[in-house]
Design an enzyme around this catalytic site. Structure first.
Site, PDB file in Angstrom:
ATOM      1  N   CYS A 105     -38.863   7.922  18.782  1.00  0.00           N
ATOM      2  CA  CYS A 105     -38.484   8.477  20.081  1.00  0.00           C
ATOM      3  C   CYS A 105     -37.155   9.229  20.026  1.00  0.00           C
ATOM      4  CB  CYS A 105     -38.318   7.350  21.091  1.00  0.00           C
ATOM      5  SG  CYS A 105     -39.751   6.293  21.227  1.00  0.00           S
TER       6      CYS A 105
ATOM      7  N   ARG B 243     -38.472  14.060  14.163  1.00  0.00           N
ATOM      8  CA  ARG B 243     -38.446  12.600  14.069  1.00  0.00           C
ATOM      9  C   ARG B 243     -39.839  11.986  14.202  1.00  0.00           C
ATOM     10  NH1 ARG B 243     -33.030  10.599  15.478  1.00  0.00           N
ATOM     11  NH2 ARG B 243     -33.957   8.679  16.222  1.00  0.00           N
TER      12      ARG B 243
ATOM     13  N   TRP C 109     -42.677   7.975  20.717  1.00  0.00           N
ATOM     14  CA  TRP C 109     -43.490   7.533  19.586  1.00  0.00           C
ATOM     15  C   TRP C 109     -43.980   6.149  19.993  1.00  0.00           C
ATOM     16  CZ3 TRP C 109     -43.140   3.680  15.688  1.00  0.00           C
ATOM     17  CH2 TRP C 109     -43.921   3.910  14.542  1.00  0.00           C
TER      18      TRP C 109
ATOM     19  N   ASN D 236     -35.304   4.589  24.121  1.00  0.00           N
ATOM     20  CA  ASN D 236     -35.701   4.405  22.714  1.00  0.00           C
ATOM     21  C   ASN D 236     -35.534   2.930  22.399  1.00  0.00           C
ATOM     22  OD1 ASN D 236     -35.859   7.142  22.603  1.00  0.00           O
ATOM     23  ND2 ASN D 236     -34.227   7.422  21.087  1.00  0.00           N
ATOM     24  N   GLY D 237     -36.414   2.376  21.577  1.00  0.00           N
ATOM     25  CA  GLY D 237     -36.270   0.978  21.189  1.00  0.00           C
ATOM     26  C   GLY D 237     -37.351   0.129  21.825  1.00  0.00           C
TER      27      GLY D 237
ATOM     28  N   GLU E  68     -42.496   6.628  -5.677  1.00  0.00           N
ATOM     29  CA  GLU E  68     -42.051   7.657  -4.738  1.00  0.00           C
ATOM     30  C   GLU E  68     -43.035   8.827  -4.724  1.00  0.00           C
ATOM     31  OE1 GLU E  68     -40.132   7.772  -2.363  1.00  0.00           O
ATOM     32  OE2 GLU E  68     -39.765   9.903  -2.027  1.00  0.00           O
TER      33      GLU E  68
ATOM     34  N   LYS F 224     -45.020  10.058  -1.396  1.00  0.00           N
ATOM     35  CA  LYS F 224     -45.001  11.436  -0.877  1.00  0.00           C
ATOM     36  C   LYS F 224     -46.426  11.921  -0.652  1.00  0.00           C
ATOM     37  CE  LYS F 224     -41.834  11.812   0.245  1.00  0.00           C
ATOM     38  NZ  LYS F 224     -40.804  10.864   0.149  1.00  0.00           N
TER      39      LYS F 224
ATOM     40  N   GLU G  49     -48.043  10.144   2.350  1.00  0.00           N
ATOM     41  CA  GLU G  49     -47.399  10.488   3.624  1.00  0.00           C
ATOM     42  C   GLU G  49     -47.867  11.837   4.166  1.00  0.00           C
ATOM     43  OE1 GLU G  49     -42.880   8.875   4.018  1.00  0.00           O
ATOM     44  OE2 GLU G  49     -43.230  10.193   2.327  1.00  0.00           O
TER      45      GLU G  49
ATOM     46  N   HIS H 176     -54.351  -4.365 -16.337  1.00  0.00           N
ATOM     47  CA  HIS H 176     -54.476  -5.607 -15.575  1.00  0.00           C
ATOM     48  C   HIS H 176     -55.115  -5.368 -14.212  1.00  0.00           C
ATOM     49  CE1 HIS H 176     -52.335  -7.749 -18.646  1.00  0.00           C
ATOM     50  NE2 HIS H 176     -51.340  -6.873 -18.588  1.00  0.00           N
TER      51      HIS H 176
ATOM     52  N   LYS I 215     -39.314   9.917  11.426  1.00  0.00           N
ATOM     53  CA  LYS I 215     -38.223  10.194  10.496  1.00  0.00           C
ATOM     54  C   LYS I 215     -37.247   9.028  10.431  1.00  0.00           C
ATOM     55  CE  LYS I 215     -35.783  12.662   7.749  1.00  0.00           C
ATOM     56  NZ  LYS I 215     -36.340  12.662   6.385  1.00  0.00           N
TER      57      LYS I 215
HETATM   58  C1  G6P Z   1     -38.998   6.307   7.575  1.00  0.00           C
HETATM   59  C2  G6P Z   1     -38.998   7.703   6.989  1.00  0.00           C
HETATM   60  C3  G6P Z   1     -38.821   7.626   5.473  1.00  0.00           C
HETATM   61  C4  G6P Z   1     -37.562   6.848   5.132  1.00  0.00           C
HETATM   62  C5  G6P Z   1     -37.547   5.460   5.791  1.00  0.00           C
HETATM   63  C6  G6P Z   1     -36.186   4.794   5.657  1.00  0.00           C
HETATM   64  O1  G6P Z   1     -40.135   5.623   7.154  1.00  0.00           O
HETATM   65  O2  G6P Z   1     -40.206   8.378   7.299  1.00  0.00           O
HETATM   66  O3  G6P Z   1     -38.743   8.927   4.933  1.00  0.00           O
HETATM   67  O4  G6P Z   1     -37.460   6.700   3.743  1.00  0.00           O
HETATM   68  O5  G6P Z   1     -37.822   5.584   7.190  1.00  0.00           O
HETATM   69  O6  G6P Z   1     -35.252   5.571   6.373  1.00  0.00           O
HETATM   70  P1  G6P Z   1     -33.703   5.617   6.094  1.00  0.00           P
HETATM   71  O7  G6P Z   1     -33.178   6.573   7.133  1.00  0.00           O
HETATM   72  O8  G6P Z   1     -33.185   4.224   6.299  1.00  0.00           O
HETATM   73  O9  G6P Z   1     -33.501   6.088   4.708  1.00  0.00           O
END
Ligand code: G6P
Length: 611
Positions: free
Chosen positions: A2, A27, A75, A100-101, A484, A488, A491, A507, A606
């Site tokens: 949000c 975001r 969101w 927000n929250g 990672e 990616k 995501e 395994h 985000k």
């Molecule tokens: C969300 C974002 C990720 C990020 C994670 C942790 O899931 O989509 O890209 O790695 O939060 O966020 P931070 O701001 O704590 O690195």
């Protein structure tokens, strides 16, 4: 996640609020809305499902005119994405709130309000706040007091923006557990959950503290009250990063722009932190020298991509600084009975500095007997930065794409500086230190060479567009890089991807390998190379198609079903950073081929400011 924007201006605020929402789109959100107080003190609202562009279209049909207003991108947490659940929420036609929250005790509050005759029109937790505020305003006829009274009733995390038609020149904001900043304009004042939302109107910000309530009123008046209700002074800070970050420039997506920014932002992260004799420990804070010298082990806590950076750091810290290191995701760590050995340094990693679980982990750690805390973070003034003993800012600049790219590699760079700082105090061989520092200085140039392979990586990506699964393999510090890479891909392209340490292949995951399962591996020229090659043979023997990103000096040849992309040679301490880039580019091109929303992938946010 949000986003909040609010304004008390000398002009019509609709455009300011709308542009603010656009800047918060990165975001991640599912609906948007705005409420504005008109000159004749009427409260008008527009809300829509979907993108801010849909709200813009609605506002063209029914503009909101007035110099005071609040707006929101939602969101969904409580209640599905829908127009009725979108913010602002109102109580009757007098008061509107954006939030927000999460309000954890909303069910009992809702029951109480329903008993008093309040009618609920949404499934959200936020609507209880609207009715509580309306009730308290009726009792006290003072919006600030009404907000302060209601805050005392709420459990959970929030940032709020509130307007009431009987106080027509005022926006009230409050924060606890979710970020909120005040934008200081010329005879105007603004509110936002992220300074980026307001860079079109100001570069001067006040970062509210936990428990703060702020009253914005006309002529740019900003009054702040702390959690006890006492008037408080907070410094005005000038935003450091220019506004350029908010535009894509020549690039088709923010993600691609941010991938290509990595040589510069890594150079910026190194700047001023290295001398001829090594890392300047003072870069971490005045007290760093003392805390680092007393550290006997390290606990690293983070979420998402930042967690993967922590996993790489474990290999570095144990190898170069000889420090036992544990790495854990914050959502697990914060609810676990943690044993903290004497002399343990607590480290959080976060792009945003506002991730709810990471912040909660830090607060938990502050009472758990740690030596002290270090935050490696990208957002100055964020909660994590303010609440940690030591900080090292990554210099990635604002990252807009939801999928983290430059934030990750600048975190790795910062973590290598951290490792060298600790290593220096623990007798790390000087020649090795010097070699790594020299290599770090040359890294931006090598990264540019990797980015120049973009066309070849784009060609490789075609093989993935029709696939439903992918397997990433790595060994040692490249296992987290494989993780990672898989993150990616899932995501942004929605292809199911998993990562394994290559030695674990037999395994279990080997059972999945066939011609429909592309296998991606990074193969730097390190001591584990021969072992990795055997693992790749195991894949080939089962008909799996291999995509290998290999050091230019590695003897491994392309053949039917084996695609090789050569990367420049780099000191082995830096390979996790260098090998990240082709994996980012691969995911990007696969997502573009699949036509997904690269910068705002579905269901993701985000900055995850709720638990
Ligand atoms: C969300 C974002 C990720 C990020 C994670 C942790 O899931 O989509 O890209 O790695 O939060 O966020 P931070 O701001 O704590 O690195």
């Amino acid at each position: 996640m949000c986003g909040i924007v609010g304004a008390v201006a000398e002009r019509n605020v609709q455009g300011i609020l709308l542009e603010g929402l656009r800047r918060l789109e990165y975001r991640g959100y599912d609906s948007a809305g705005m409420a504005v107080l008109s000159a004749d003190a009427r409260l008008n609202r527009q809300r829509t499902m979907g993108k801010v562009a849909a709200l813009d279209a609605r506002l063209k049909e029914g503009p909101l005119n007035g110099s005071v207003g609040i707006a929101h991108t939602r969101w969904a947490t409580h209640g599905r994405p829908s127009e009725g659940n979108a913010h602002p929420h109102q109580s009757g036609d007098s008061l509107a709130v954006v939030h927000n929250g999460i309000i954890e005790n909303f069910e009992s509050l809702k029951a109480e309000l329903e008993g008093q005759g309040y009618v609920f029109t949404s499934e959200t937790d936020t609507e209880v706040v609207a009715h509580l505020l309306a009730r308290e305003f009726t009792r006290h006829r003072d919006l600030l007091m009404a907000v302060q009274r209601v805050l005392a009733m709420l459990d959970g995390a929030y940032a709020l923006g509130v307007v009431h038609k009987d106080e027509p020149g005022v926006v009230i904001g409050a924060r606890k557990g979710s970020p909120l900043v005040v934008g200081v304009g010329i005879e105007e004042a603004f509110l936002a959950s992220d300074p980026l939302a307001l860079l079109q109107v100001t570069d001067r910000f006040i970062y509210l503290k936990e428990g703060d309530v702020v009253r914005l009123s006309q002529k740019g008046t900003v009054e702040i009250f702390d959690h006890r209700g006492a008037m408080a002074e907070r410094p005005v800070q000038v935003f450091e990063h220019g506004d350029g970050a908010a535009s894509k420039g020549e690039y088709r997506h923010f993600m691609l722009k941010e991938i290509h920014e990595q040589p510069q932002v890594i150079a910026a992260t190194l700047e001023g932190r290295l001398s001829e004799r090594g890392v300047l420990v003072k870069s971490f804070g005045a007290n760093a020298e003392v805390l680092f010298s007393r550290a006997k082990q390290v606990h690293i806590v983070a979420c998402g991509t930042s967690y993967h950076a922590g996993m790489v750091a474990r290999y570095w810290l144990e190898r170069y600084a000889g420090l036992p290191t544990q790495v854990e995701v914050a959502s697990e760590y914060r609810y676990r009975q943690v044993v903290v050995p004497e002399g343990t340094l607590f480290v959080t990693l976060s792009q945003s500095g506002e991730t709810a679980d990471t912040l909660a982990a830090l607060r938990f750690a502050q009472h758990s007997g740690y030596l002290g805390s270090l935050a490696i973070c990208n957002v100055p003034g964020s909660s994590l930065v303010r609440e940690s003993d030591l900080t090292l800012m990554t210099q990635a600049g604002p990252e807009i794409g939801v999928a983290s790219t430059k934030a990750f590699t600048t975190q790795l760079t910062a973590l290598l500086l951290f490792t060298l700082a600790l290593g220096k105090q623990r007798g790390m061989e000087e020649a090795r230190q010097t070699a790594i520092i020299t290599a770090l200085r040359g890294l931006p140039t090598l990264l540019s060479q990797v980015l120049a392979l973009d066309g070849q990586i784009e060609t490789l990506s075609a093989a993935f567009a029709e696939k439903h699964h992918a397997l990433f393999l790595g060994r040692g510090a490249h296992f987290p890089i494989a993780l990672e890479g898989a993150l990616k891909l899932k995501e942004i392209s929605y292809i199911h991807a998993e990562a394994y340490p290559a030695g674990e292949l037999k395994h279990g995951p080997l059972a999945l390998v066939d011609s429909e399962m592309p296998v991606i591996s990074v193969a730097p020229n390190d001591e584990l190379l021969d072992k990795l090659k055997s693992n790749l043979q195991e894949v080939r023997a089962r008909g799996g198609e291999l995509f290998v990103f290999a050091d230019e000096q590695v003897a491994i040849n392309a053949e039917e079903g084996v695609h090789i992309l050569r990367l420049p040679h780099v000191d082995e301490a830096l390979t996790p950073i260098l090998y990240t880039l082709p994996l980012q580019l691969l995911s990007y091109h696969v997502a573009v081929l699949k036509g997904t929303d690269v910068d705002q992938p579905r269901n993701l946010a985000k900055s995850v400011t709720v638990e």
